[in-house]
Design a protein around this motif. Structure first.
Motif, PDB file in Angstrom:
ATOM      1  N   ALA A   1      37.777  42.507 117.324  1.00  6.26           N
ATOM      2  CA  ALA A   1      37.615  41.439 118.314  1.00  6.26           C
ATOM      3  C   ALA A   1      36.276  40.738 118.198  1.00  6.26           C
ATOM      4  O   ALA A   1      36.177  39.522 118.422  1.00  6.26           O
ATOM      5  N   PHE A   2      35.206  41.487 117.850  1.00  7.79           N
ATOM      6  CA  PHE A   2      33.848  40.914 117.916  1.00  7.79           C
ATOM      7  C   PHE A   2      33.090  40.942 116.593  1.00  7.79           C
ATOM      8  O   PHE A   2      31.920  40.571 116.568  1.00  7.79           O
ATOM      9  N   SER A   3      33.705  41.407 115.538  1.00  6.06           N
ATOM     10  CA  SER A   3      33.140  41.467 114.190  1.00  6.06           C
ATOM     11  C   SER A   3      32.207  42.669 114.040  1.00  6.06           C
ATOM     12  O   SER A   3      31.826  43.332 115.014  1.00  6.06           O
ATOM     13  N   GLU A   4      31.790  42.901 112.797  1.00  2.07           N
ATOM     14  CA  GLU A   4      30.951  44.063 112.501  1.00  2.07           C
ATOM     15  C   GLU A   4      29.510  43.887 112.967  1.00  2.07           C
ATOM     16  O   GLU A   4      28.702  44.815 112.839  1.00  2.07           O
ATOM     17  N   GLN A   5      29.191  42.736 113.529  1.00  4.53           N
ATOM     18  CA  GLN A   5      27.832  42.538 114.037  1.00  4.53           C
ATOM     19  C   GLN A   5      27.525  43.442 115.234  1.00  4.53           C
ATOM     20  O   GLN A   5      26.355  43.582 115.615  1.00  4.53           O
ATOM     21  N   VAL A   6      28.556  44.054 115.811  1.00  9.11           N
ATOM     22  CA  VAL A   6      28.334  44.950 116.957  1.00  9.11           C
ATOM     23  C   VAL A   6      28.185  46.400 116.506  1.00  9.11           C
ATOM     24  O   VAL A   6      28.162  47.311 117.339  1.00  9.11           O
ATOM     25  N   LEU A   7      28.070  46.634 115.174  1.00 11.87           N
ATOM     26  CA  LEU A   7      27.858  47.984 114.650  1.00 11.87           C
ATOM     27  C   LEU A   7      26.409  48.143 114.199  1.00 11.87           C
ATOM     28  O   LEU A   7      25.766  47.185 113.743  1.00 11.87           O
ATOM     29  N   ASP A   8      25.904  49.378 114.303  1.00  5.34           N
ATOM     30  CA  ASP A   8      24.570  49.657 113.778  1.00  5.34           C
ATOM     31  C   ASP A   8      24.670  50.070 112.311  1.00  5.34           C
ATOM     32  O   ASP A   8      25.765  50.090 111.721  1.00  5.34           O
ATOM     33  N   SER A   9      23.566  50.441 111.730  1.00  8.18           N
ATOM     34  CA  SER A   9      23.536  50.763 110.296  1.00  8.18           C
ATOM     35  C   SER A   9      24.348  51.998 109.941  1.00  8.18           C
ATOM     36  O   SER A   9      24.737  52.182 108.786  1.00  8.18           O
ATOM     37  N   ASP A  10      24.613  52.852 110.928  1.00  6.33           N
ATOM     38  CA  ASP A  10      25.401  54.058 110.689  1.00  6.33           C
ATOM     39  C   ASP A  10      26.886  53.852 110.976  1.00  6.33           C
ATOM     40  O   ASP A  10      27.675  54.796 110.876  1.00  6.33           O
ATOM     41  N   GLY A  11      27.273  52.646 111.363  1.00  9.83           N
ATOM     42  CA  GLY A  11      28.682  52.363 111.652  1.00  9.83           C
ATOM     43  C   GLY A  11      29.096  52.707 113.064  1.00  9.83           C
ATOM     44  O   GLY A  11      30.298  52.664 113.391  1.00  9.83           O
ATOM     45  N   ALA A  12      28.137  53.062 113.914  1.00 11.05           N
ATOM     46  CA  ALA A  12      28.431  53.337 115.324  1.00 11.05           C
ATOM     47  C   ALA A  12      28.271  52.045 116.135  1.00 11.05           C
ATOM     48  O   ALA A  12      27.675  51.069 115.672  1.00 11.05           O
ATOM     49  N   LEU A  13      28.802  52.061 117.342  1.00  8.66           N
ATOM     50  CA  LEU A  13      28.717  50.886 118.192  1.00  8.66           C
ATOM     51  C   LEU A  13      27.273  50.634 118.597  1.00  8.66           C
ATOM     52  O   LEU A  13      26.591  51.524 119.113  1.00  8.66           O
ATOM     53  N   ASP A  14      26.799  49.435 118.366  1.00 15.59           N
ATOM     54  CA  ASP A  14      25.467  49.016 118.807  1.00 15.59           C
ATOM     55  C   ASP A  14      25.646  48.376 120.184  1.00 15.59           C
ATOM     56  O   ASP A  14      26.027  47.215 120.295  1.00 15.59           O
ATOM     57  N   ARG A  15      25.373  49.141 121.203  1.00 16.86           N
ATOM     58  CA  ARG A  15      25.662  48.676 122.559  1.00 16.86           C
ATOM     59  C   ARG A  15      24.814  47.471 122.951  1.00 16.86           C
ATOM     60  O   ARG A  15      25.273  46.596 123.678  1.00 16.86           O
ATOM     61  N   ALA A  16      23.599  47.423 122.468  1.00 11.03           N
ATOM     62  CA  ALA A  16      22.751  46.280 122.785  1.00 11.03           C
ATOM     63  C   ALA A  16      23.320  45.010 122.158  1.00 11.03           C
ATOM     64  O   ALA A  16      23.350  43.942 122.789  1.00 11.03           O
ATOM     65  N   ALA A  17      23.776  45.121 120.903  1.00 12.73           N
ATOM     66  CA  ALA A  17      24.350  43.955 120.228  1.00 12.73           C
ATOM     67  C   ALA A  17      25.641  43.508 120.912  1.00 12.73           C
ATOM     68  O   ALA A  17      25.883  42.306 121.093  1.00 12.73           O
ATOM     69  N   LEU A  18      26.474  44.479 121.297  1.00 12.10           N
ATOM     70  CA  LEU A  18      27.712  44.136 121.993  1.00 12.10           C
ATOM     71  C   LEU A  18      27.400  43.507 123.346  1.00 12.10           C
ATOM     72  O   LEU A  18      28.036  42.521 123.757  1.00 12.10           O
ATOM     73  N   GLY A  19      26.396  44.053 124.046  1.00 11.52           N
ATOM     74  CA  GLY A  19      26.009  43.488 125.330  1.00 11.52           C
ATOM     75  C   GLY A  19      25.555  42.048 125.220  1.00 11.52           C
ATOM     76  O   GLY A  19      25.852  41.221 126.087  1.00 11.52           O
ATOM     77  N   ALA A  20      24.847  41.744 124.128  1.00  8.85           N
ATOM     78  CA  ALA A  20      24.375  40.374 123.934  1.00  8.85           C
ATOM     79  C   ALA A  20      25.540  39.411 123.754  1.00  8.85           C
ATOM     80  O   ALA A  20      25.465  38.245 124.146  1.00  8.85           O
ATOM     81  N   VAL A  21      26.647  39.915 123.194  1.00  9.46           N
ATOM     82  CA  VAL A  21      27.821  39.071 122.967  1.00  9.46           C
ATOM     83  C   VAL A  21      28.585  38.820 124.265  1.00  9.46           C
ATOM     84  O   VAL A  21      29.028  37.697 124.534  1.00  9.46           O
ATOM     85  N   VAL A  22      28.726  39.866 125.096  1.00  5.94           N
ATOM     86  CA  VAL A  22      29.621  39.752 126.251  1.00  5.94           C
ATOM     87  C   VAL A  22      28.900  39.476 127.563  1.00  5.94           C
ATOM     88  O   VAL A  22      29.547  39.117 128.553  1.00  5.94           O
ATOM     89  N   PHE A  23      27.583  39.653 127.610  1.00  9.32           N
ATOM     90  CA  PHE A  23      26.875  39.595 128.890  1.00  9.32           C
ATOM     91  C   PHE A  23      27.091  38.268 129.614  1.00  9.32           C
ATOM     92  O   PHE A  23      27.360  38.232 130.812  1.00  9.32           O
ATOM     93  N   ALA A  24      26.965  37.151 128.893  1.00 10.74           N
ATOM     94  CA  ALA A  24      27.058  35.836 129.536  1.00 10.74           C
ATOM     95  C   ALA A  24      28.387  35.141 129.259  1.00 10.74           C
ATOM     96  O   ALA A  24      28.544  33.957 129.550  1.00 10.74           O
TER      97      ALA A  24
END
Length: 393
Positions: free
Chosen positions: A52-75
């Motif tokens: 749904a949101f692309s691999e930009q929401v993953l960190d270098s280890d392939g886990a969910l980067d919550r800060a990156a995901l938050g930046a996408v959905v917050f506003a």
């Protein structure tokens, strides 16, 4: 099992309450932990988020980067709802699995930070809110999490305020003092309410009546009724039955016995048995044994049959009257309530009568009021008022 919802604002000390409840024997389900579990690496939840949101929401280890995901959905309201459509069903399903794995006599505590915000209160037998002064929360967030004041204030403002949480709370634990004081309050809650509530629920035992006393009017009675009605409605879904607050606690300004009277209308009394009775019992409202009738108006015109349920919660007495919709007893309960609300003279007369009867029979719940001749006279006055005003139930 007894299901308890635990919530509180960030920095309130909710985790300390949860830990103490576990020490007492509770089974804890942490919503934040479950939310992380369902989107962990390798899960379908994470794969759907990436789709749904692309691999930009993953960190270098392939886990969910919550800060990156938050930046996408917050506003972005649409993006946030898309994320919720992925995660919320999985969180609910996993929470249900964990609860189902608990013992039948367990007290299951769901630690849910956004319990109030997402409207989960009716799904629990009891909601416990941890409340702490904002200034104290800001100090804790700075000291314990290294959070700067602006970020802490933003986090607090993004959640429900104290008034909204209190409205959803059956129990408010104030955490402005020491940890020892908080533990003492939690221990008392466990001993005095949670443990006996669980036992009563499991045994389908109604809290026995206590000595009858008239309490001064409590402005929280309508809110308490609202929480009870929401639980009842949730328990009976998908049936959409009419539920009403009746009795003296439904009349503003009237001193009353501290018992919330609730009326549930069913198409016929055969519908009050079987599945409906089981659902009410599982929600904390067991059937009161025996056969029950209302005294008819006018007296001598036959008995008005009903079903009666009570409360398994030792701290919140309830009389839950199940009556057939449009039956005389159903209509009379609503007429009596509305007439007393409209007529201050009859409220005063009713209160005087109640005080006299309670003084005469303090050990009897209800104090025999239904059979007093005043009620026949009041019925006639109420019917005249209904005809004059065009009242309908």
């Amino acid at each position: 099992m007894l299901r308890v919802g635990l919530t509180g604002g960030i920095g309130s000390g909710k985790s300390a309450v949860a830990a103490r409840l576990v020490e007492q024997g509770a089974v804890l389900i942490d919503a934040d932990q479950v939310a992380r579990e369902v989107v962990a690496p390798g899960t379908e939840g994470l794969a759907e988020i990436v789709a749904a949101f692309s691999e930009q929401v993953l960190d270098s280890d392939g886990a969910l980067d919550r800060a990156a995901l938050g930046a996408v959905v917050f506003a972005d309201e649409t993006a946030r709802r898309r994320l919720e459509a992925i995660t919320h069903p999985r969180v609910r399903a996993r929470t249900a699995e964990l609860a189902a794995a608990a013992a039948p006599d367990a007290i299951v505590v769901n630690d849910v930070p956004l319990l109030v915000e997402v409207g989960l209160a009716p799904t629990y037998h009891l909601v416990v809110v941890v409340q702490t002064a904002v200034s104290t929360r800001l100090e804790r967030l700075a000291r314990d999490r290294g959070m700067d004041r602006a970020e802490a204030e933003r986090r607090i403002a993004a959640q429900a305020d104290d008034a909204r949480r209190r409205a959803a709370a059956d129990v408010v634990l104030t955490n402005d003092g020491s940890l020892a004081a908080l533990h003492e309050a939690v221990d008392e809650l466990w001993r005095q309410r949670l443990s006996p509530y669980e036992h009563n629920l499991r045994e389908r035992r109604v809290v026995p009546p206590h000595r009858v006393d008239l309490a001064e009017t409590d402005p929280s009675w309508p809110r308490q009724y609202g929480r009870l009605a929401a639980r009842i409605r949730h328990a009976l879904a998908p049936a959409d039955l009419r539920i009403d607050h009746i009795g003296a606690t439904a009349v503003p300004g009237l001193a009353a016995e501290d018992v919330i009277d609730v009326q549930v209308a069913v198409p016929n009394l055969a519908d009050a048995d079987g599945v409906l009775a089981d659902r009410l019992a599982n929600a904390g409202f067991p059937r009161v044994p025996g056969q029950w009738w209302d005294d008819p108006r006018p007296a001598g015109s036959g008995r008005w049959e009903k079903r009666l349920h009570g409360s398994a919660d030792p701290a919140r007495p309830v009389r839950l009257h199940v009556r057939a919709a449009d039956s005389p007893g159903w209509r009379y309960a609503l007429l009596m309530r509305d007439h007393l609300c409209a007529d201050p003279d009859q409220r005063a007369a009713y209160l005087l009568l109640k005080r006299e009867l309670v003084d005469a029979a303090p050990e009897v719940s209800g104090a025999g009021t239904a059979r007093d001749p005043w009620f026949d006279e009041e019925y006639l006055r109420a019917e005249q008022w209904a005809a004059q005003t065009g009242w309908t139930p």
